[in-house]
Design a protein around this motif. Structure first.
Motif, PDB file in Angstrom:
ATOM      1  N   CYS A 165       0.829  -0.907   0.115  1.00 36.94           N
ATOM      2  CA  CYS A 165      -0.075  -0.053  -0.004  1.00 36.94           C
ATOM      3  C   CYS A 165       0.813   1.308  -0.082  1.00 36.94           C
ATOM      4  O   CYS A 165       2.173   1.118   0.299  1.00 36.94           O
ATOM      5  N   VAL A 166       0.440   2.287  -0.213  1.00 35.94           N
ATOM      6  CA  VAL A 166       1.185   3.765  -0.214  1.00 35.94           C
ATOM      7  C   VAL A 166       1.776   4.137   0.947  1.00 35.94           C
ATOM      8  O   VAL A 166       2.694   4.552   0.733  1.00 35.94           O
ATOM      9  N   GLY A 167       1.264   3.495   2.058  1.00 34.37           N
ATOM     10  CA  GLY A 167       1.986   3.640   3.338  1.00 34.37           C
ATOM     11  C   GLY A 167       2.429   4.845   3.713  1.00 34.37           C
ATOM     12  O   GLY A 167       1.609   6.062   3.298  1.00 34.37           O
ATOM     13  N   CYS A 171      -0.107   8.206   3.862  1.00 37.34           N
ATOM     14  CA  CYS A 171      -0.983   7.656   4.845  1.00 37.34           C
ATOM     15  C   CYS A 171      -0.604   7.669   6.244  1.00 37.34           C
ATOM     16  O   CYS A 171       0.397   7.191   6.557  1.00 37.34           O
ATOM     17  N   TRP A 173      -1.676   6.368   8.904  1.00 33.35           N
ATOM     18  CA  TRP A 173      -1.921   5.318   9.530  1.00 33.35           C
ATOM     19  C   TRP A 173      -1.026   4.227   9.455  1.00 33.35           C
ATOM     20  O   TRP A 173      -0.987   3.111  10.075  1.00 33.35           O
ATOM     21  N   ALA A 174       0.160   4.471   8.606  1.00 36.50           N
ATOM     22  CA  ALA A 174       0.982   3.378   8.376  1.00 36.50           C
ATOM     23  C   ALA A 174       1.842   3.023   9.720  1.00 36.50           C
ATOM     24  O   ALA A 174       2.456   3.917  10.147  1.00 36.50           O
ATOM     25  N   SER A 207       0.598  -4.277   3.834  1.00 35.60           N
ATOM     26  CA  SER A 207      -0.338  -3.349   4.217  1.00 35.60           C
ATOM     27  C   SER A 207       0.031  -2.696   5.423  1.00 35.60           C
ATOM     28  O   SER A 207       0.494  -3.177   6.336  1.00 35.60           O
ATOM     29  N   GLY A 208      -0.221  -1.286   5.260  1.00 38.05           N
ATOM     30  CA  GLY A 208       0.404  -0.370   6.434  1.00 38.05           C
ATOM     31  C   GLY A 208      -0.234  -0.406   7.759  1.00 38.05           C
ATOM     32  O   GLY A 208       0.227  -0.371   9.201  1.00 38.05           O
ATOM     33  N   CYS A 209      -1.580  -0.965   7.885  1.00 40.50           N
ATOM     34  CA  CYS A 209      -2.403  -1.150   8.717  1.00 40.50           C
ATOM     35  C   CYS A 209      -3.595  -2.006   8.447  1.00 40.50           C
ATOM     36  O   CYS A 209      -3.723  -2.524   7.478  1.00 40.50           O
ATOM     37  N   ASN A 211      -6.686  -1.653   7.954  1.00 38.52           N
ATOM     38  CA  ASN A 211      -7.455  -1.361   6.811  1.00 38.52           C
ATOM     39  C   ASN A 211      -7.211  -2.440   5.716  1.00 38.52           C
ATOM     40  O   ASN A 211      -7.858  -2.507   4.704  1.00 38.52           O
ATOM     41  N   ASP A 212      -5.915  -2.525   5.392  1.00 41.31           N
ATOM     42  CA  ASP A 212      -5.358  -3.570   4.366  1.00 41.31           C
ATOM     43  C   ASP A 212      -5.699  -3.102   2.877  1.00 41.31           C
ATOM     44  O   ASP A 212      -6.615  -3.778   2.136  1.00 41.31           O
ATOM     45  N   CYS A 213      -5.165  -2.075   2.452  1.00 44.51           N
ATOM     46  CA  CYS A 213      -5.701  -1.585   1.306  1.00 44.51           C
ATOM     47  C   CYS A 213      -4.942  -2.323  -0.008  1.00 44.51           C
ATOM     48  O   CYS A 213      -5.582  -2.263  -1.084  1.00 44.51           O
TER      49      CYS A 213
END
Ligand code: HEM
Ligand code: HEM
Ligand code: SF4
Ligand code: SF4
Length: 401
Positions: A165-167, A171, A173-174, A207-209, A211-213
């Motif tokens: 993810c863009v992390g 973002c 939340w990463a 995924s950084g959190c 939410n698992d984008c």
């Protein structure tokens, strides 16, 4: 004056309507590319005959690489000589899909010289997908791409191009640096990407959190999902502001939502019911929180992930092919995750060794674990069973483990 009769009346129907049309796009390219033109003509014939006119498969590639090129051939090269071959190249995308316009132009110029000019940014694997070229163009195209600093992605029974993810780039939340991890792990395991040597494909996603984008939990054999093990950070004043209607919930997502009801929208939707609101203060019983992100997503100005961050590692996710679709399940509830990610790399090697040893042809990791049992897998990993690994709640009280 009479218009020239269209060669593709059935496809032309797909240009109507309000939605974007791939026919329109391919027609634009067809003005300068005979390949794109024959692609349309062949598709028209498929619609007419109600049968696909592609032959599936065939091994094609470039020197030293077993993956990255997906071979395709027309079954009517007599009618459509320009798509007699229509191989797809997967190109390893940069972490988080960041490019300079110069890099994009470089890729497109190379592809205009060697392929159909059609691209797919980005494929479901994450790769840059270059659609349609001839066998004799593969090597020169690859050479030019390498020269420009690009590499082929994974395909076949290999490690697939890892994606993230863009992390932290965009973002807040990463919980770790997804971009660095993805880049580092991709470089570390280059050989596995380029030389298919396993029972089947293997995907790693970051995924950084929770939410698992990148949908790591559903799509990857090895999912690395950011989390925290301390407390959710709470700004009580901002919670009050949400309750007073001064801040829009979910950062204004979901349109003009008139009223925010903390009880209904947050407290009662917490899956573990570990939150309390007494009209003044929000209390979170963090021991019971599963880090689902729901409350944080609804009140991002008031709540943030904790500071002691790391990752949860899950295994076995996949789409249906042999068996049905599988969601991945927890292998390591919490791991600190910092460069050079040695503990993770060692774990990946260990998993591959077991899977390679035990997997049948075309069996994904999750399927081997299902067939042989999680217990055997954990034994091989040298890991104890812990409650976080429970995949579904016990449906029968007489099952013990
Ligand atoms: C019954 C026919 C087909 C079946 C069952 C099928 C199945 C699949 C499967 C399972 C994959 C994923 C492979 C993997 O990632 O390991 C795949 C990928 C792909 N297939 Fe097919 N396929 C069919 C026909 C075709 C045809 C006719 C074409 C093109 C002429 C095509 C083009 C592709 C491409 C370009 C990919 C790679 C997509 C990506 O990078 O994500 N397939 N196909
Ligand atoms: C009515 C026509 C079409 C429809 C409805 C359609 C729909 C789709 C959908 C839903 C996906 C999955 C996207 C994703 O999950 O990322 C996909 C992937 C793909 N399509 Fe199409 N498609 C159409 C025509 C075509 C044509 C004409 C081509 C080739 C010239 C093509 C090549 C591909 C490839 C290579 C992929 C996989 C790439 C990837 O996601 O990795 N499609 N298509
Ligand atoms: S997975 Fe989490 S950290 Fe990554 S982009 Fe999505 S919300 Fe942000
Ligand atoms: S993250 Fe999820 S489980 Fe944790 S307190 Fe918020 S809503 Fe509840």
């Amino acid at each position: 004056m009479r218009m020239a009769k269209s060669e593709t009346p059935l496809l032309d129907e797909l240009e109507k309507g309000p939605w974007p049309s791939f026919v329109k796009d391919i027609k634009r390219v067809a003005e300068r590319k005979p390949m794109a033109k024959d692609l349309l003509r062949q598709l028209e014939l498929s619609y007419k005959d109600k049968i696909g006119h592609w032959k599936h498969g065939g091994i094609v590639g470039v020197t030293g690489y077993g993956g990255g090129v997906i071979g395709r051939y027309s079954d009517r090269p007599d009618l459509f000589p320009n798509v007699a071959h229509f191989h797809t190249m997967r190109i390893n995308h940069p972490s988080g899909w960041f490019y300079t316009t110069k890099a994009l132009r470089t890729i497109c110029d190379i592809w205009d010289r060697h392929g159909s000019g059609l691209t797919n940014m980005h494929g479901s694997t994450g790769d840059i997908i270059l659609l349609g070229t001839f066998t004799e163009h593969l090597q020169p195209c690859f050479d030019e791409l390498s020269e420009a600093g690009f590499d082929l992605g994974g395909s076949g029974s290999a490690l697939r191009t890892p994606s993230a993810c863009v992390g932290p780039a965009r973002c807040e939340w990463a919980c770790y640096d997804t971009l660095d991890a993805c880049n580092d792990v991709t470089h570390e395991f280059q050989d596995y990407l380029h030389r298919p040597m396993w029972p089947y494909k293997f995907k790693i996603k970051f995924s950084g959190c929770p939410n698992d984008c990148v949908a790591a939990i559903a799509r990857s054999d090895l999912a690395v999902i950011g989390t925290w093990r301390d407390k959710i950070r709470v700004d009580q004043a901002a919670v009050q502001a949400y309750v007073a209607g001064e801040i829009s919930p979910a950062a204004g997502g979901g349109g003009k939502k008139a009223k925010f009801d903390i009880q209904k929208d947050v407290i009662e939707l917490c899956p573990t019911r570990c939150m309390e609101w007494n009209g003044k203060k929000l209390t979170i019983y963090n021991d019971d929180c599963t880090r689902c992100m729901h409350c944080i997503n609804v009140m991002p100005e008031a709540l943030r992930p904790g500071k002691d961050t790391g990752v949860t590692i899950l295994v076995g996710g996949k789409a249906p092919i042999l068996e049905g679709a599988l969601m991945s399940w927890v292998l390591i509830p919490f791991m600190k995750f910092e460069s050079p990610y040695q503990e993770f790399k060692d774990l990946a090697e260990k998993i591959w060794e077991w899977w390679d040893e035990n997997g049948k042809m075309r069996e994904r990791l999750g399927e081997v674990i299902e067939r042989m049992s999680m217990r055997k897998f954990l034994d091989a990993m040298g890991l104890p069973a812990v409650p976080q690994m429970v995949k579904t709640p016990r449906y029968n009280p007489y099952i013990f483990f």
